[in-house]
Design a protein around this motif. Structure first.
Motif, PDB file in Angstrom:
ATOM      1  N   GLU A 160       1.869  12.954  -4.572  1.00 49.68           N
ATOM      2  CA  GLU A 160       1.873  11.622  -5.584  1.00 49.68           C
ATOM      3  C   GLU A 160       0.506  11.398  -6.168  1.00 49.68           C
ATOM      4  O   GLU A 160      -0.402  10.915  -5.684  1.00 49.68           O
ATOM      5  CB  GLU A 160       2.353  10.592  -4.982  1.00 49.68           C
ATOM      6  CG  GLU A 160       2.789   9.420  -5.737  1.00 49.68           C
ATOM      7  CD  GLU A 160       3.590   8.330  -5.252  1.00 49.68           C
ATOM      8  OE1 GLU A 160       4.288   8.583  -4.155  1.00 49.68           O
ATOM      9  OE2 GLU A 160       3.773   7.363  -5.653  1.00 49.68           O
ATOM     10  N   PRO A 161       0.303  11.943  -7.403  1.00 54.41           N
ATOM     11  CA  PRO A 161      -0.955  11.810  -8.149  1.00 54.41           C
ATOM     12  C   PRO A 161      -1.309  10.486  -8.410  1.00 54.41           C
ATOM     13  O   PRO A 161      -2.712  10.183  -8.649  1.00 54.41           O
ATOM     14  CB  PRO A 161      -0.937  12.734  -9.555  1.00 54.41           C
ATOM     15  CG  PRO A 161       0.476  13.540  -9.047  1.00 54.41           C
ATOM     16  CD  PRO A 161       1.197  12.849  -8.203  1.00 54.41           C
ATOM     17  N   ARG A 175      -0.867   3.144  -7.420  1.00 54.12           N
ATOM     18  CA  ARG A 175       0.111   2.142  -8.315  1.00 54.12           C
ATOM     19  C   ARG A 175       0.924   1.407  -7.398  1.00 54.12           C
ATOM     20  O   ARG A 175       1.337   0.103  -7.824  1.00 54.12           O
ATOM     21  CB  ARG A 175       0.766   2.838  -9.279  1.00 54.12           C
ATOM     22  CG  ARG A 175      -0.099   3.594 -10.371  1.00 54.12           C
ATOM     23  CD  ARG A 175       0.623   4.157 -11.394  1.00 54.12           C
ATOM     24  NE  ARG A 175      -0.125   5.062 -12.516  1.00 54.12           N
ATOM     25  CZ  ARG A 175       0.081   5.680 -13.482  1.00 54.12           C
ATOM     26  NH1 ARG A 175       1.584   5.805 -13.704  1.00 54.12           N
ATOM     27  NH2 ARG A 175      -0.530   6.409 -14.220  1.00 54.12           N
ATOM     28  N   ARG A 176       1.465   1.913  -6.281  1.00 54.46           N
ATOM     29  CA  ARG A 176       2.322   1.148  -5.597  1.00 54.46           C
ATOM     30  C   ARG A 176       2.144   1.057  -4.133  1.00 54.46           C
ATOM     31  O   ARG A 176       2.707   0.423  -3.245  1.00 54.46           O
ATOM     32  CB  ARG A 176       3.694   2.062  -5.624  1.00 54.46           C
ATOM     33  CG  ARG A 176       3.609   3.632  -4.998  1.00 54.46           C
ATOM     34  CD  ARG A 176       5.105   4.004  -5.031  1.00 54.46           C
ATOM     35  NE  ARG A 176       5.055   5.191  -4.414  1.00 54.46           N
ATOM     36  CZ  ARG A 176       5.729   5.417  -3.226  1.00 54.46           C
ATOM     37  NH1 ARG A 176       5.930   4.527  -2.499  1.00 54.46           N
ATOM     38  NH2 ARG A 176       5.798   6.769  -2.678  1.00 54.46           N
ATOM     39  N   LEU A 177       0.552   1.216  -3.531  1.00 56.67           N
ATOM     40  CA  LEU A 177       0.220   1.307  -2.410  1.00 56.67           C
ATOM     41  C   LEU A 177       0.085  -0.364  -1.888  1.00 56.67           C
ATOM     42  O   LEU A 177       0.290  -0.815  -0.759  1.00 56.67           O
ATOM     43  CB  LEU A 177      -1.481   1.780  -2.080  1.00 56.67           C
ATOM     44  CG  LEU A 177      -1.057   3.211  -1.721  1.00 56.67           C
ATOM     45  CD1 LEU A 177      -2.472   3.662  -1.577  1.00 56.67           C
ATOM     46  CD2 LEU A 177      -0.466   3.128  -0.386  1.00 56.67           C
ATOM     47  N   ARG A 215       2.415  -4.161   1.977  1.00 61.28           N
ATOM     48  CA  ARG A 215       3.057  -5.521   2.383  1.00 61.28           C
ATOM     49  C   ARG A 215       4.311  -5.205   2.936  1.00 61.28           C
ATOM     50  O   ARG A 215       4.886  -5.712   3.873  1.00 61.28           O
ATOM     51  CB  ARG A 215       3.152  -6.536   1.070  1.00 61.28           C
ATOM     52  CG  ARG A 215       1.768  -6.934   0.623  1.00 61.28           C
ATOM     53  CD  ARG A 215       2.068  -7.989  -0.492  1.00 61.28           C
ATOM     54  NE  ARG A 215       2.282  -7.294  -1.790  1.00 61.28           N
ATOM     55  CZ  ARG A 215       1.525  -7.082  -2.666  1.00 61.28           C
ATOM     56  NH1 ARG A 215       0.232  -7.442  -2.614  1.00 61.28           N
ATOM     57  NH2 ARG A 215       1.703  -6.669  -3.572  1.00 61.28           N
ATOM     58  N   ALA A 216       5.113  -4.388   2.262  1.00 60.69           N
ATOM     59  CA  ALA A 216       6.335  -3.710   2.777  1.00 60.69           C
ATOM     60  C   ALA A 216       6.128  -3.145   4.277  1.00 60.69           C
ATOM     61  O   ALA A 216       7.267  -3.409   5.253  1.00 60.69           O
ATOM     62  CB  ALA A 216       6.940  -2.793   1.999  1.00 60.69           C
ATOM     63  N   ALA A 217       4.931  -2.783   4.652  1.00 63.74           N
ATOM     64  CA  ALA A 217       5.190  -2.074   5.931  1.00 63.74           C
ATOM     65  C   ALA A 217       4.650  -3.227   7.022  1.00 63.74           C
ATOM     66  O   ALA A 217       4.316  -3.147   8.160  1.00 63.74           O
ATOM     67  CB  ALA A 217       3.933  -0.917   5.937  1.00 63.74           C
ATOM     68  N   GLU A 245      -5.591  -6.340  -0.088  1.00 59.69           N
ATOM     69  CA  GLU A 245      -6.379  -6.170  -1.018  1.00 59.69           C
ATOM     70  C   GLU A 245      -6.717  -5.004  -1.604  1.00 59.69           C
ATOM     71  O   GLU A 245      -6.782  -4.076  -0.860  1.00 59.69           O
ATOM     72  CB  GLU A 245      -7.824  -6.983  -0.622  1.00 59.69           C
ATOM     73  CG  GLU A 245      -7.792  -8.522  -0.278  1.00 59.69           C
ATOM     74  CD  GLU A 245      -9.078  -8.843  -0.089  1.00 59.69           C
ATOM     75  OE1 GLU A 245     -10.159  -8.151  -0.244  1.00 59.69           O
ATOM     76  OE2 GLU A 245      -9.090 -10.112   0.540  1.00 59.69           O
ATOM     77  N   MET A 246      -6.713  -4.981  -3.027  1.00 57.79           N
ATOM     78  CA  MET A 246      -7.039  -3.797  -3.544  1.00 57.79           C
ATOM     79  C   MET A 246      -8.313  -3.797  -4.365  1.00 57.79           C
ATOM     80  O   MET A 246      -8.749  -4.695  -5.119  1.00 57.79           O
ATOM     81  CB  MET A 246      -5.891  -3.140  -4.646  1.00 57.79           C
ATOM     82  CG  MET A 246      -6.099  -1.833  -5.519  1.00 57.79           C
ATOM     83  SD  MET A 246      -4.927  -1.806  -6.425  1.00 57.79           S
ATOM     84  CE  MET A 246      -5.312  -2.769  -7.903  1.00 57.79           C
TER      85      MET A 246
END
Ligand SMILES: C[S@@+](CC[C@H](N)C(=O)[O-])C[C@H]1O[C@@H](n2cnc3c(N)ncnc32)[C@H](O)[C@@H]1O
Length: 254
Positions: free
Chosen positions: A171-172, A176-178, A183-185, A191-192
């Motif tokens: 996934e290059p 974008r979705r981490l 949070r889902a995990a 924080e990013m």
């Protein structure tokens, strides 16, 4: 084209790249964000040639410990050599989606430029959560390869080259979705931070300069070699330009 196989040759090439200036800068940013302290136990998931493990040993001291896990035996051999002489470090072959370590055994866990190679991100993050104690800190670092802006007098060839390079990853643009995936995990305080890696001097010490031969070798076409030659011509003329954003995510296990 398939994902890079981290065999002996690739492991040695990556080890040489990872000793360079920009990757040392990246490690300093990671250590600062991870915040490992004396006496702590730290997991490095996808430890590669063991630079983080060796440097983390200095941070946690003799009362702390480090465990490295990687899918590549060639990488693990380099990591073990790098940490030779320490009895508070161990390395294990394994996958980040099935970590061969106990539940709630670590104060901190990091994974730097590994998850972009992994198909099942939810499984990998569930494992990071499982192995952290309550209150433990996770750090994930990946590159959004779509942020790469790289000068060439042949933009079409540059575009084809970068798309071919993308094929070495699951996934290059994973960053974008981490945040949402963390949070889902079940992680809190996610924080990013984005870190720009830019240069107008494509020496081997720069992130992109160090990667040019490795990237051209992976893509492996005549056009890729022409691309690499153009990059060294641009460098010789003082006309190089490269920019990309790399992302550091942190979170806490409740
Ligand atoms: C780009 S290197 C980064 C190495 C190290 N984290 C660093 O930054 O110095 C990627 C590493 O991830 C490992 N890797 C890739 N997929 C993996 C997986 N599913 N499980 C464990 N390790 C993996 C590779 O073997 C390689 O050592």
């Amino acid at each position: 084209m398939s994902q890079i196989e981290f065999n002996e040759q690739m492991a040695a090439e990556l080890e040489a790249v990872y000793a360079r200036r920009d990757i040392r800068r990246r490690r300093a940013l990671v250590h600062e964000a991870l915040g490992a302290a004396p006496g702590e136990r730290v997991l490095d998931a996808g430890c590669g040639p063991g630079f983080y493990a060796a440097e983390t040993l200095e941070r946690v001291g003799p009362e702390g410990s480090v465990v490295g896990v990687d899918a590549s035996t060639a990488m693990l051999a380099l990591a073990a050599k790098r940490c030779d002489g320490h009895d508070n470090v161990s390395f294990h072959e394994g996958d980040v989606t099935a970590l061969p370590v106990a539940d709630a055994d670590f104060d901190r866990a990091l994974s730097v430029q590994v998850l972009e190679y992994v198909a099942d991100i939810a499984a990998a993050l569930a494992e990071m959560r499982r192995v952290l104690r309550p209150g433990g800190r996770v750090l994930i670092w990946d590159v959004d390869w779509a942020t790469v802006s790289w000068h060439s007098e042949d933009p079409g060839r540059m575009e084809r080259f970068l798309r071919a390079w993308d094929e070495h990853l699951s996934e290059p643009s994973l960053p974008r979705r981490l945040s949402a995936e963390l949070r889902a995990a079940g992680f809190e305080d996610v924080e990013m931070q984005g870190h720009a890696f830019v240069t107008d001097d494509l020496t081997d010490e720069s992130y992109a300069g160090a990667l040019v031969p490795l990237m051209a070798g992976y893509v492996g076409t005549d056009e890729a070699q022409e691309w690499a030659r153009e990059q060294s011509d641009l460098q010789a003329r003082g006309e190089s330009y490269f920019a990309c954003i790399q992302f550091c995510f942190t979170g806490t296990r409740p």
